[in-house]
Design a protein around this motif. Structure first.
Motif, PDB file in Angstrom:
ATOM      1  N   LEU A  34       0.876  -1.173   0.000  1.00  0.00           N
ATOM      2  CA  LEU A  34       0.000   0.000   0.000  1.00  0.00           C
ATOM      3  C   LEU A  34       0.909   1.217   0.000  1.00  0.00           C
ATOM      4  O   LEU A  34       1.678   1.434   0.945  1.00  0.00           O
ATOM      5  CB  LEU A  34      -0.910   0.011   1.222  1.00  0.00           C
ATOM      6  CG  LEU A  34      -1.866   1.215   1.325  1.00  0.00           C
ATOM      7  CD1 LEU A  34      -2.925   1.152   0.224  1.00  0.00           C
ATOM      8  CD2 LEU A  34      -2.544   1.258   2.694  1.00  0.00           C
ATOM      9  N   ALA A  35       0.851   2.010  -1.050  1.00  0.00           N
ATOM     10  CA  ALA A  35       1.741   3.161  -1.218  1.00  0.00           C
ATOM     11  C   ALA A  35       0.967   4.450  -0.977  1.00  0.00           C
ATOM     12  O   ALA A  35      -0.097   4.670  -1.559  1.00  0.00           O
ATOM     13  CB  ALA A  35       2.345   3.162  -2.620  1.00  0.00           C
ATOM     14  N   LEU A  36       1.509   5.302  -0.116  1.00  0.00           N
ATOM     15  CA  LEU A  36       0.905   6.607   0.166  1.00  0.00           C
ATOM     16  C   LEU A  36       1.740   7.701  -0.483  1.00  0.00           C
ATOM     17  O   LEU A  36       2.978   7.635  -0.468  1.00  0.00           O
ATOM     18  CB  LEU A  36       0.819   6.861   1.680  1.00  0.00           C
ATOM     19  CG  LEU A  36      -0.435   6.346   2.400  1.00  0.00           C
ATOM     20  CD1 LEU A  36      -0.532   4.834   2.273  1.00  0.00           C
ATOM     21  CD2 LEU A  36      -0.406   6.747   3.870  1.00  0.00           C
ATOM     22  N   GLY A  37       1.075   8.684  -1.044  1.00  0.00           N
ATOM     23  CA  GLY A  37       1.804   9.766  -1.697  1.00  0.00           C
ATOM     24  C   GLY A  37       0.934  10.985  -1.911  1.00  0.00           C
ATOM     25  O   GLY A  37      -0.165  11.102  -1.364  1.00  0.00           O
ATOM     26  N   ASP A  38       1.423  11.877  -2.739  1.00  0.00           N
ATOM     27  CA  ASP A  38       0.752  13.138  -3.040  1.00  0.00           C
ATOM     28  C   ASP A  38       0.872  13.355  -4.537  1.00  0.00           C
ATOM     29  O   ASP A  38       1.976  13.492  -5.075  1.00  0.00           O
ATOM     30  CB  ASP A  38       1.434  14.279  -2.266  1.00  0.00           C
ATOM     31  CG  ASP A  38       0.740  15.625  -2.450  1.00  0.00           C
ATOM     32  OD1 ASP A  38       0.026  15.798  -3.458  1.00  0.00           O
ATOM     33  OD2 ASP A  38       0.919  16.507  -1.595  1.00  0.00           O
ATOM     34  N   VAL A  79      -1.526  -0.859  -4.391  1.00  0.00           N
ATOM     35  CA  VAL A  79      -2.514   0.219  -4.462  1.00  0.00           C
ATOM     36  C   VAL A  79      -1.817   1.532  -4.113  1.00  0.00           C
ATOM     37  O   VAL A  79      -1.088   1.618  -3.122  1.00  0.00           O
ATOM     38  CB  VAL A  79      -3.693  -0.039  -3.504  1.00  0.00           C
ATOM     39  CG1 VAL A  79      -4.580   1.205  -3.395  1.00  0.00           C
ATOM     40  CG2 VAL A  79      -4.514  -1.228  -3.983  1.00  0.00           C
ATOM     41  N   ASP A  80      -2.021   2.551  -4.941  1.00  0.00           N
ATOM     42  CA  ASP A  80      -1.428   3.872  -4.727  1.00  0.00           C
ATOM     43  C   ASP A  80      -2.491   4.829  -4.194  1.00  0.00           C
ATOM     44  O   ASP A  80      -3.565   4.976  -4.799  1.00  0.00           O
ATOM     45  CB  ASP A  80      -0.859   4.429  -6.033  1.00  0.00           C
ATOM     46  CG  ASP A  80       0.235   3.537  -6.608  1.00  0.00           C
ATOM     47  OD1 ASP A  80       0.879   2.836  -5.807  1.00  0.00           O
ATOM     48  OD2 ASP A  80       0.437   3.547  -7.841  1.00  0.00           O
ATOM     49  N   CYS A  81      -2.179   5.492  -3.076  1.00  0.00           N
ATOM     50  CA  CYS A  81      -3.125   6.391  -2.417  1.00  0.00           C
ATOM     51  C   CYS A  81      -2.662   7.837  -2.521  1.00  0.00           C
ATOM     52  O   CYS A  81      -1.491   8.148  -2.269  1.00  0.00           O
ATOM     53  CB  CYS A  81      -3.269   6.041  -0.934  1.00  0.00           C
ATOM     54  SG  CYS A  81      -3.917   4.394  -0.621  1.00  0.00           S
ATOM     55  N   ASP A  82      -3.591   8.718  -2.830  1.00  0.00           N
ATOM     56  CA  ASP A  82      -3.330  10.154  -2.794  1.00  0.00           C
ATOM     57  C   ASP A  82      -3.521  10.630  -1.356  1.00  0.00           C
ATOM     58  O   ASP A  82      -3.774   9.839  -0.449  1.00  0.00           O
ATOM     59  CB  ASP A  82      -4.271  10.881  -3.753  1.00  0.00           C
ATOM     60  CG  ASP A  82      -3.681  12.192  -4.266  1.00  0.00           C
ATOM     61  OD1 ASP A  82      -2.739  12.720  -3.636  1.00  0.00           O
ATOM     62  OD2 ASP A  82      -4.168  12.691  -5.297  1.00  0.00           O
ATOM     63  N   VAL A  83      -3.448  11.940  -1.120  1.00  0.00           N
ATOM     64  CA  VAL A  83      -3.536  12.454   0.243  1.00  0.00           C
ATOM     65  C   VAL A  83      -4.891  12.148   0.898  1.00  0.00           C
ATOM     66  O   VAL A  83      -4.980  12.029   2.117  1.00  0.00           O
ATOM     67  CB  VAL A  83      -3.269  13.978   0.281  1.00  0.00           C
ATOM     68  CG1 VAL A  83      -1.813  14.258   0.000  1.00  0.00           C
ATOM     69  CG2 VAL A  83      -4.156  14.707  -0.710  1.00  0.00           C
TER      70      VAL A  83
END
Length: 611
Positions: free
Chosen positions: A160-164, A193-197
């Protein structure tokens, strides 16, 4: 409880240490809830009995000796602000309740060579800057991406990837791990899965999918239905009265400018009342604040879009007035790639359409740097659109984190902050940061701010008798004020040394009288300051450390804990200076200096908090 007592219960020293650490961080309300939580777990396990059946119909696998067995799963997280840690903890809590044998660790605490012995690894990581991993996870990434990394054909994993998405290297740290694990032969349990803010819903979907996949493939422990319906259902801490999803409305006690007349900066001291909240915190923790958009900006956007303030929209199934939603729920300043794509569709503007796609990343980034959302909607008007079409391109309002500048033992029921107001000209207008502008312009005495505590276990005040060397630049001095207040209340014997840097002595010496009083009282044993613009040659905190190199090494050799807090550029500058000090004063090579500092970090004697 004595060592014999906890060992007689079958607890390891590591488990007992974790229990004590958790207990010390709980408010009375959280402790009460948690006692019920574990009582419920006890009931469920006892009811399972020899059949292995849980009351809800869920089953637990058995080993050859008839004891309940569970498939081991390791959950690793790399975190800068705490979001990855919270999500990983939520996942771990839920899976433990469902009978899984869970190991939860920060990447910085994990020995990556152990990957070859793992079966299932779930990873949650944020991305720092332009595609870099969190500072605490650098060693893990370095090992995994090196030739030392083993082949991992027996490993199943998911990331699970968190980013902006405003950054071009969106979620790159998570992508790097995903690619590398695949190269090493590991099998994806669930696709990355890539997550935005605004990550909550996306993260909850990943948690749900991972849980369901484990249910299907786990041949030692069958997981039940309905796990991971949402993040809060997995996280026992979410039952606390006030947290990130349910912030406390704190009232402003005081809010004034710390910097003097003529300063090139505006830094404020803010005091908030959290009386009756039950919020507990330690020196080093942060306060999360949900700010509001400038009402003048909301009005300008509504006017530009020709939308009524009282128009009704629906958010998460609840009706909201449009102006209230734009004020509280969405970010209205910096644009994003998502907004460019959406607005290009709505307006059919050729210039915006030309900015779409990966090939135009640099041009799009330059455009977004020059234009906020108000500039885009004013320059490229879209007539006749409904509010839901507009908000579809916006990102949700995110809380801002500020290091707490006070000790709860020193100032009960209060939280103090040191906030640098962000202001800058853009397109002929003065613009402000969302949170800092709101605090500066709209938070007079008795104003209300939704807040919660964000623990920071990797930035903790050392034992009372341990020397501490605190290096802070600008508002990075905030947690050190909390450290000194805490030590004053405790009456500690450990020595303290502050190295503080700002622009000008006469206008920017934050909390000057307090530091001087601590010096007079001998609670602060040493202070060095660096004011970069008071002379022709710039002087920064790293220069002061270099000047006192012999003393710095002596303190480190005597067991001092070193703290670094400030902007992101501070940490590498301090690290380079420390390396040079070890080489110059201690006779170290580059390799042994790196090992020395690495050992300090492993022992929590070198702690960094940058923003």
């Amino acid at each position: 409880m004595s060592a014999l007592d906890f060992q007689s219960l079958g607890l390891s020293e590591q488990q007992w240490s974790r229990i004590k650490e958790l207990a010390n961080s709980l408010s009375p309300e959280q402790a009460l809830w948690l006692s019920g939580y574990f009582a419920g777990m006890d009931y469920r396990l006892r009811e399972a009995g020899s059949s292995g059946q849980l009351p809800s119909g869920k089953s637990i696998g058995k080993g050859a000796d008839g004891e309940v067995a569970a498939r081991p799963i390791s959950i690793l997280f790399g975190s800068e602000t705490g979001n990855s840690r919270e999500l990983a903890s939520a996942l771990a809590s839920g899976l433990r309740v469902e009978g899984c044998d869970i190991s939860l660790q920060a990447m910085g605490d994990y020995k990556p060579r152990e990957l070859k012995s793992e079966h299932d690894v779930l990873i949650v990581t944020s991305t720092h800057g332009e595609g870099d991993p969190p500072a605490t996870a650098l060693d893990f990434f370095e090992f995994l991406e090196s030739k030392k990394a083993p082949e991992l054909p027996h490993l199943r994993y998911s990331v699970l990837a968190l980013g902006d998405s405003t950054y071009e290297q969106f979620c790159e740290a998570g992508k790097r791990l995903d690619r590398r694990l695949e190269q090493l032969g590991a099998e994806r349990l669930v696709n990355r899965v890539d997550c935005d803010v605004d990550y909550e819903d996306t993260a909850a979907d990943w948690i749900r999918t991972v849980t369901e996949r484990l249910k299907e493939s786990n041949d030692r422990a069958q997981l039940g239905d309905g796990a991971a319906d949402d993040i809060s259902s997995l996280n026992p801490a979410s039952a606390a009265i006030f947290d990130q999803s349910n912030p406390f409305e704190a009232s402003v006690i005081d809010n004034f400018v710390l910097t003097g007349r003529g300063s090139s900066k505006e830094t404020r001291h803010v005091e908030l009342s959290v009386e009756g909240s039950g919020l507990g915190f330690e020196p080093g923790d942060a306060l999360g604040i949900y700010a509001r958009n400038d009402p003048r900006l909301v009005e300008k956007i509504l006017e530009s879009l020709e939308m009524a303030a009282d128009a009704e929209i629906v958010i998460d199934g609840e009706p909201r007035r449009l102006d209230v939603a734009l004020s509280e729920s969405f970010e209205l300043t910096s644009g994003t790639t998502r907004f460019i794509n959406k607005w290009a569709e709505l307006t059919e503007a050729e210039e915006l359409d030309a900015l779409r796609g990966k090939e135009q990343a640099s041009e799009r980034a330059a455009f977004l740097e020059r234009n906020h959302i108000i500039d885009i909607v004013s320059r490229f008007p879209a007539k006749g659109i409904n509010p839901n079409e507009f908000i579809a391109g916006l990102r949700q309002m995110r809380p801002r984190l500020y290091s707490i500048a006070s000790s709860s033992a020193f100032a009960p029921d209060e939280v103090h902050l040191t906030v640098a107001t962000v202001r800058y000209p853009l397109n002929g207008e003065e613009r402000s940061g969302i949170a800092t502008g709101h605090i500066a312009d709209f938070c007079e005495t008795e104003a209300m701010l939704p807040v919660y505590i964000q623990p920071n276990p990797r930035f903790r005040l050392a034992a009372d008798d341990t020397p501490i060397l605190m290096v802070g630049a600008g508002t990075g001095v905030a947690p050190f004020r909390a450290f000194m207040q805490e030590r004053e209340v405790r009456g500690t014997s450990g020595r303290s040394w502050l190295v503080f840097g700002e622009r000008n002595f006469h206008t920017d010496f934050l909390y000057q009288t307090e530091w001087q009083q601590w010096l007079r009282d001998r609670r602060l044993n040493q202070m060095d300051v660096a004011f970069s613009r008071d002379q022709s040659a710039k002087a920064y905190v790293q220069h002061r450390l270099a000047e006192r190199s012999r003393d710095v090494l002596a303190w480190l050799e005597e067991g001092a804990t070193l703290y670094v807090c400030g902007g992101r550029n501070l940490a590498p500058a301090i690290h380079a200076t420390l390396t040079q000090i070890l080489k110059q004063e201690g006779g170290h090579s580059d390799v042994s200096a790196a090992e020395y500092l690495g050992a300090m970090q492993s022992d929590s004697r070198y702690q960094i908090d940058v923003y």
